[in-house]
Design an enzyme around this catalytic site. Structure first.
Site, PDB file in Angstrom:
ATOM      1  N   SER A 102       4.216  -1.097   4.329  1.00 23.65           N
ATOM      2  CA  SER A 102       4.395  -2.409   4.967  1.00 23.65           C
ATOM      3  C   SER A 102       4.754  -3.451   3.914  1.00 23.65           C
ATOM      4  O   SER A 102       4.160  -3.468   2.831  1.00 23.65           O
ATOM      5  CB  SER A 102       3.105  -2.850   5.656  1.00 23.65           C
ATOM      6  OG  SER A 102       2.725  -1.937   6.634  1.00 23.65           O
ATOM      7  N   GLN A 135       0.815  -1.214   0.000  1.00 22.50           N
ATOM      8  CA  GLN A 135       0.000   0.000   0.000  1.00 22.50           C
ATOM      9  C   GLN A 135       0.850   1.267   0.000  1.00 22.50           C
ATOM     10  O   GLN A 135       1.624   1.481   0.947  1.00 22.50           O
ATOM     11  CB  GLN A 135      -0.877  -0.021   1.256  1.00 22.50           C
ATOM     12  CG  GLN A 135      -1.848   1.114   1.385  1.00 22.50           C
ATOM     13  CD  GLN A 135      -2.473   1.147   2.769  1.00 22.50           C
ATOM     14  OE1 GLN A 135      -1.828   0.783   3.754  1.00 22.50           O
ATOM     15  NE2 GLN A 135      -3.707   1.567   2.853  1.00 22.50           N
ATOM     16  N   GLY A 136       0.678   2.098  -1.002  1.00 29.89           N
ATOM     17  CA  GLY A 136       1.392   3.370  -1.072  1.00 29.89           C
ATOM     18  C   GLY A 136       0.422   4.527  -0.886  1.00 29.89           C
ATOM     19  O   GLY A 136       0.098   5.228  -1.850  1.00 29.89           O
ATOM     20  N   SER A 181       0.454   6.585   2.519  1.00 29.17           N
ATOM     21  CA  SER A 181       1.072   7.613   3.369  1.00 29.17           C
ATOM     22  C   SER A 181       2.289   8.235   2.707  1.00 29.17           C
ATOM     23  O   SER A 181       3.011   7.583   1.948  1.00 29.17           O
ATOM     24  CB  SER A 181       1.530   7.002   4.697  1.00 29.17           C
ATOM     25  OG  SER A 181       0.485   6.326   5.310  1.00 29.17           O
ATOM     26  N   GLU A 231      -6.416   7.773  17.583  1.00 30.15           N
ATOM     27  CA  GLU A 231      -7.211   9.022  17.674  1.00 30.15           C
ATOM     28  C   GLU A 231      -8.158   9.125  16.468  1.00 30.15           C
ATOM     29  O   GLU A 231      -9.322   9.512  16.607  1.00 30.15           O
ATOM     30  CB  GLU A 231      -6.279  10.252  17.711  1.00 30.15           C
ATOM     31  CG  GLU A 231      -5.500  10.435  18.998  1.00 30.15           C
ATOM     32  CD  GLU A 231      -4.286   9.509  19.100  1.00 30.15           C
ATOM     33  OE1 GLU A 231      -3.880   8.917  18.072  1.00 30.15           O
ATOM     34  OE2 GLU A 231      -3.758   9.352  20.208  1.00 30.15           O
ATOM     35  N   GLU A 285      -9.029  -2.256   5.356  1.00 31.47           N
ATOM     36  CA  GLU A 285      -7.746  -2.324   6.065  1.00 31.47           C
ATOM     37  C   GLU A 285      -8.000  -2.471   7.569  1.00 31.47           C
ATOM     38  O   GLU A 285      -7.371  -3.268   8.246  1.00 31.47           O
ATOM     39  CB  GLU A 285      -6.932  -1.049   5.800  1.00 31.47           C
ATOM     40  CG  GLU A 285      -5.589  -1.053   6.525  1.00 31.47           C
ATOM     41  CD  GLU A 285      -4.709   0.148   6.168  1.00 31.47           C
ATOM     42  OE1 GLU A 285      -5.203   1.098   5.542  1.00 31.47           O
ATOM     43  OE2 GLU A 285      -3.521   0.108   6.533  1.00 31.47           O
TER      44      GLU A 285
END
Ligand code: FAD
Length: 409
Positions: free
Chosen positions: A176, A137-138, A140, A387, A259
């Protein structure tokens, strides 16, 4: 995989699908027998061997019709009912067989099933389920984590007709399993920087393409699980876009939901087993007579059962509404706080022995509790921080006023 190979696997898959006609208990027994006879055997210690071993196991699962319990049969999955998915996850956790590598099966594949073209579904989802390709997964970036709509990796169109490509430039981080990636499912900016979630496109990038550089990052426990990814003039065929240009945000919501839900039932079943192993360790060391130890173990027992009930809610939501929905954030909060508390307690319970590291002959159970303590620190950050999950629960489950700084998720 070629068409002929795929067809030759069809009869094996049909055999597994014949399980649909059996009772739940017969289904469970067949699964147990399958894992006992076809199981992958002992996990190799060296990381490269472990990857090959995991890939081979997923090819075996796929070829025999036991891959993708929640995926439609048209893309190589099992299309199991609710009760069978629960059984499947319980039995895979019990058999200690490895889950899929990368984040493709948990996140990208359900998104492609919902939004992809028929060709994308057939090619990409099957390749992920079989373990032929590892997808990562790209999303962030160094300056875009919780606030994903501020992402800056750009994609501009070039060429025309069949040669039309996106030229991608930017950086992704915390990917990851990035060092193992064959494909990256990325969010890129095709609108103006100010367009935020209205100018985002969902693109699949070949991790081996010219211009892609993947660098490992060391984590707290000494592993190299993450990577940072640099994209310099990477040319991506326009046909490798999922959904429409600038309309990636609804896909992001689907991906993030999956996810957070990813493997909720499998995790609940796995932690059921892990808790049993911790109770056995406490008994072995004569610690269960201590009321404080018993009190904590009872608390974990309650929580592991709650995780299972919540996982059942998620599977039901996916089956009835096609999406895990905001309940996935509840699940993520339950799971991540559980795994942190459980490992912290285990290390405390073991006293100084709990701090002996992996390489030592004196390490307790190869230092699994200490390693778990260290690696679970990141759990309340990955897949959205605790959060952000609480914000989602507040806004979308409890219907409290919205955080004005955040996009609707
Ligand atoms: C184990 C793990 C695996 C990961 N895997 C991947 C992956 O495969 N692919 C990928 O793209 N990314 C991955 N990530 C990155 C992850 O998605 C981000 O770290 C996460 O979204 C937080 O972003 P950030 O690190 O930029 O922190 P920031 O967003 O900068 O947050 C910093 C702090 O501010 C708080 N905060 C921010 N906004 C708000 C708000 N509105 N309200 C309240 N508090 C707020 C956060 O909770 C946090 O405490 C992974 C991270 C971890 C830890």
């Amino acid at each position: 995989m070629g068409t002929a190979q795929r067809l030759s696997h069809a009869s094996e898959q049909d055999k597994a699908h014949a399980l649909h006609g059996q009772t739940d208990e017969e289904f469970r027994s067949r699964l147990q027998a399958f894992f006992a006879t076809a199981g992958p055997g002992l996990r190799p210690r060296d990381p490269k061997g472990r990857v090959a071993w995991t890939r081979a196991w997923h090819a075996e699962l796929y070829d025999r019709g036991y891959a993708g319990p929640s995926f439609p049969r048209e893309v190589g999955g099992m299309d199991l009912s609710f009760s069978r998915q629960v059984i499947y996850q319980e039995e895979t956790a019990r058999a200690k067989v490895p889950g899929p590598l990368g984040s493709g099966v948990g996140i990208a594949a359900p998104t492609i099933v919902t939004y992809g073209t028929e060709e994308q579904r057939q090619t990409w989802v099957r390749a992920m389920l079989r373990g032929d390709e590892i997808w990562c997964q790209g999303f962030s970036e160094p300056d875009a984590g919780s606030d994903l709509p501020s992402l800056r990796t750009t994609a501009r169109r070039e060429g025309s007709g069949e040669d039309e490509v996106y030229v991608v430039n930017g950086q992704k981080v915390w990917t990851s399993s990035g060092p193992l990636a064959d494909k990256l499912f990325c969010l890129v900016r095709t609108g103006t920087q100010e367009s935020r979630q209205k100018g985002i496109t969902y693109l699949v990038i070949d991790a081996h393409a010219p211009g892609v550089t993947i660098r490992s990052l060391k984590d707290l426990a000494g592993g190299s699980f993450f990577a940072e990814v640099f994209l310099d003039d990477v040319r991506v065929p326009v046909t490798d876009r999922i959904g429409e240009e600038n309309e990636g945000w609804p896909l992001v919501r689907t991906s993030l939901g999956h996810e957070r839900a990813a493997g909720a039932m499998n995790q609940a079943a796995r932690y059921r087993r892990v808790l049993n192993e911790l109770i056995a360790l406490a008994q072995e060391r004569g610690l269960v007579a201590d009321p404080l130890v018993r009190d904590r173990l009872a608390d974990f027992e309650i929580r592991v059962r709650l995780m299972r009930f919540n996982a059942e809610r998620i599977i039901e939501s996916i089956l009835t509404k096609g999406e895990p929905g905001p309940t996935s954030s509840v699940s993520r909060l339950l799971l991540t706080s559980f795994e942190q508390d459980l490992h912290e307690f285990a290390v405390d319970m073991l006293g100084p022995d709990g701090l002996i590291t992996k390489g030592s002959d004196y390490a307790i159970q190869r230092a699994r509790w200490l390693t778990g303590f260290l690696t679970s620190r990141a759990a309340t950050i990955g897949a959205g921080t605790a959060e952000i999950q609480r914000n989602t629960v507040a806004e979308q489950v409890l219907k409290l006023p919205r955080d004005p700084g955040m996009p609707l998720r």
